[in-house]
Design a protein around this motif. Structure first.
Motif, short mmCIF file in Angstrom:
data_model
loop_
_atom_site.label_atom_id
_atom_site.label_comp_id
_atom_site.label_asym_id
_atom_site.label_seq_id
_atom_site.Cartn_x
_atom_site.Cartn_y
_atom_site.Cartn_z
N PRO A 46 71.31 -10.58 -75.97
CA PRO A 46 71.95 -10.40 -74.66
C PRO A 46 73.05 -11.43 -74.38
O PRO A 46 74.08 -11.09 -73.78
CB PRO A 46 70.78 -10.54 -73.68
CG PRO A 46 69.58 -10.16 -74.47
CD PRO A 46 69.85 -10.66 -75.85
N TYR A 47 72.85 -12.66 -74.82
CA TYR A 47 73.85 -13.71 -74.55
C TYR A 47 75.10 -13.51 -75.41
O TYR A 47 76.22 -13.66 -74.93
CB TYR A 47 73.23 -15.08 -74.81
CG TYR A 47 72.00 -15.35 -73.96
CD1 TYR A 47 72.13 -15.84 -72.67
CD2 TYR A 47 70.73 -15.10 -74.45
CE1 TYR A 47 71.02 -16.08 -71.87
CE2 TYR A 47 69.60 -15.34 -73.67
CZ TYR A 47 69.76 -15.82 -72.39
OH TYR A 47 68.66 -16.04 -71.61
N LEU A 48 74.89 -13.18 -76.69
CA LEU A 48 76.03 -12.95 -77.56
C LEU A 48 76.81 -11.71 -77.14
O LEU A 48 78.05 -11.71 -77.13
CB LEU A 48 75.55 -12.80 -79.01
CG LEU A 48 74.88 -14.04 -79.62
CD1 LEU A 48 74.35 -13.70 -81.01
CD2 LEU A 48 75.85 -15.20 -79.69
N SER A 49 76.09 -10.66 -76.78
CA SER A 49 76.75 -9.43 -76.35
C SER A 49 77.53 -9.64 -75.07
O SER A 49 78.64 -9.11 -74.90
CB SER A 49 75.71 -8.32 -76.16
OG SER A 49 76.32 -7.12 -75.74
N ALA A 50 76.97 -10.41 -74.14
CA ALA A 50 77.69 -10.70 -72.90
C ALA A 50 78.96 -11.49 -73.17
O ALA A 50 80.00 -11.25 -72.54
CB ALA A 50 76.78 -11.45 -71.94
N ALA A 51 78.91 -12.43 -74.11
CA ALA A 51 80.10 -13.21 -74.44
C ALA A 51 81.20 -12.32 -75.02
O ALA A 51 82.38 -12.46 -74.66
CB ALA A 51 79.74 -14.32 -75.43
N VAL A 52 80.84 -11.39 -75.90
CA VAL A 52 81.82 -10.46 -76.44
C VAL A 52 82.33 -9.53 -75.35
O VAL A 52 83.51 -9.18 -75.32
CB VAL A 52 81.21 -9.67 -77.61
CG1 VAL A 52 82.20 -8.65 -78.15
CG2 VAL A 52 80.79 -10.61 -78.74
N GLY A 53 81.45 -9.13 -74.43
CA GLY A 53 81.88 -8.29 -73.32
C GLY A 53 82.90 -8.98 -72.43
O GLY A 53 83.86 -8.34 -71.97
N THR A 62 78.65 -9.76 -68.23
CA THR A 62 79.58 -9.13 -69.17
C THR A 62 81.02 -9.21 -68.69
O THR A 62 81.92 -8.75 -69.40
CB THR A 62 79.21 -7.66 -69.38
OG1 THR A 62 79.21 -6.99 -68.10
CG2 THR A 62 77.83 -7.54 -70.01
N HIS A 63 81.25 -9.79 -67.50
CA HIS A 63 82.60 -9.94 -66.97
C HIS A 63 82.88 -11.43 -66.74
O HIS A 63 82.02 -12.13 -66.18
CB HIS A 63 82.77 -9.20 -65.64
CG HIS A 63 82.89 -7.72 -65.80
ND1 HIS A 63 81.87 -6.94 -66.30
CD2 HIS A 63 83.93 -6.86 -65.53
CE1 HIS A 63 82.26 -5.68 -66.33
NE2 HIS A 63 83.50 -5.61 -65.88
#
Length: 346
Positions: free
Chosen positions: A273-280, A327-328
């Motif tokens: 979740p943390y890595l995906s949010a950073a890419v988002g 994610t923003h």
């Protein structure tokens, strides 16, 4: 290589959006200043335009999100395969049939009827009224023509919300909130739409839906397992703390065996979740860059200032964990990244 479109004398296409709708709704200008920044329509109807041969790509953030969610996809695959094997025992249906159907179901991302069901029932979007299309259609056309994109490939929707916001989803969905439609001047509305178009042309929208869909079985299985374990522990603790302890040890052993059999694959889901949010967050900045490259940096910046002012009055600063899972990026970060485009246009 580009393809011409809308040249004079060309046979008319089926109009997805009416070209002569009723009068648009009354639009209230932002408080404190009059209606301003009307959109400079460089490409009126009937003027020959050219579209890019390659209408959409998958940029580094889209591919990065797909790569990050590979462990989640494999976990879901194991769940689907295990369920299919149970079904084969009870129903006699070969396990590869439902598994193959699930793998092929990702193609529904670009299936128009499926997208409309998603828009209406999951995202709670509404079809624009003719008067709303009267506002959206010329602005959307100007944005897409500047980008060299065929705007007729996308469908415009309305979100019944009081926020100044918009969204891009699936393969062809572009939606704006009703408040953004009624309150934003044309140029600012164009900046918001250009941002959402950037999500589509860079592959953020369709990859996001694929990730959500293929991670769903694993996510449901995890929630079901967690709820079952919690329920059993509560029941056991009502009779004896020793029984509850035995259950905890038992499920712990099962979890350890599962991790050993899957080579620790579920553990890779913990930081996801943390890595995906950073890419988002990076994808949002890429979409801002897309809008700025089309000439909408001042308009998008003004909209972000408006949203920032509203949010600063309505809420306090989020905590560190909430920011890491967002994610923003925050609006100040987005405004900072837009500064170089604003400097170039002065």
């Amino acid at each position: 290589m580009t393809k011409p479109s809308e040249s004079p004398g060309a046979p008319p296409e089926y109009p997805r959006y009416p070209q002569a709708p009723p009068a648009p709704p009354t639009r209230v200008p932002p408080q404190g200043r009059p209606e301003h920044d009307n959109l400079d329509y460089r490409h009126p109807m009937g003027v020959r335009v050219h579209y890019r041969a390659r209408q959409r790509t998958a940029d580094a953030t889209a591919l990065g999100r797909l790569a990050l969610h590979l462990p989640g996809f494999l976990t879901s695959l194991l769940v689907v395969l295990g369920t299919a094997m149970v079904g084969e025992v009870w129903l006699g249906l070969p396990a590869w049939v439902p598994t193959a159907l699930w793998l092929a179901s990702g193609a529904l991302t670009f299936h128009r009827p499926s997208e409309r069901l998603l828009a209406r029932h999951l995202l709670r979007l509404q079809h624009p009224l003719p008067s709303e299309l009267a506002v959206l259609t010329p602005v959307w056309r100007e944005v897409t023509v500047r980008a060299g994109v065929d705007g007729n490939r996308y469908e415009l929707w309305i979100e019944d919300s009081d926020g100044l916001n918009a969204l891009a989803a699936a393969g062809h969905i572009v939606a704006v909130t009703r408040r953004a439609l009624e309150r934003l001047p044309e140029a600012q509305l164009a900046g918001v739409l250009a941002h959402e178009l950037g999500h589509h042309t860079a592959g953020h929208a369709w990859t996001g839906l694929l990730i959500w869909w293929y991670a769903l079985p694993g996510r449901l299985a995890w929630r079901g397992l967690a709820a079952a374990v919690a329920g059993l522990v509560r029941v056991a603790s009502a009779f004896s703390y020793v029984a509850a302890g035995i259950l905890v040890v038992l499920f712990g052993g099962i979890a350890a065996a599962t991790l050993a059999l899957t080579y620790g694959l579920p553990l890779l889901l913990l930081p996801l979740p943390y890595l995906s949010a950073a890419v988002g967050r990076r994808a949002e900045l890429r979409a801002d860059e897309h809008a700025a490259a089309l000439g909408f940096a001042p308009m998008l910046s003004r909209t972000l200032h408006d949203v920032l002012a509203e949010e600063s009055r309505a809420s306090e600063d989020d905590g560190l964990l909430a920011r890491l899972l967002s994610t923003h990026p925050d609006h100040r970060t987005r405004l900072h990244h837009l500064q170089r485009y604003l400097a170039d246009q002065r």
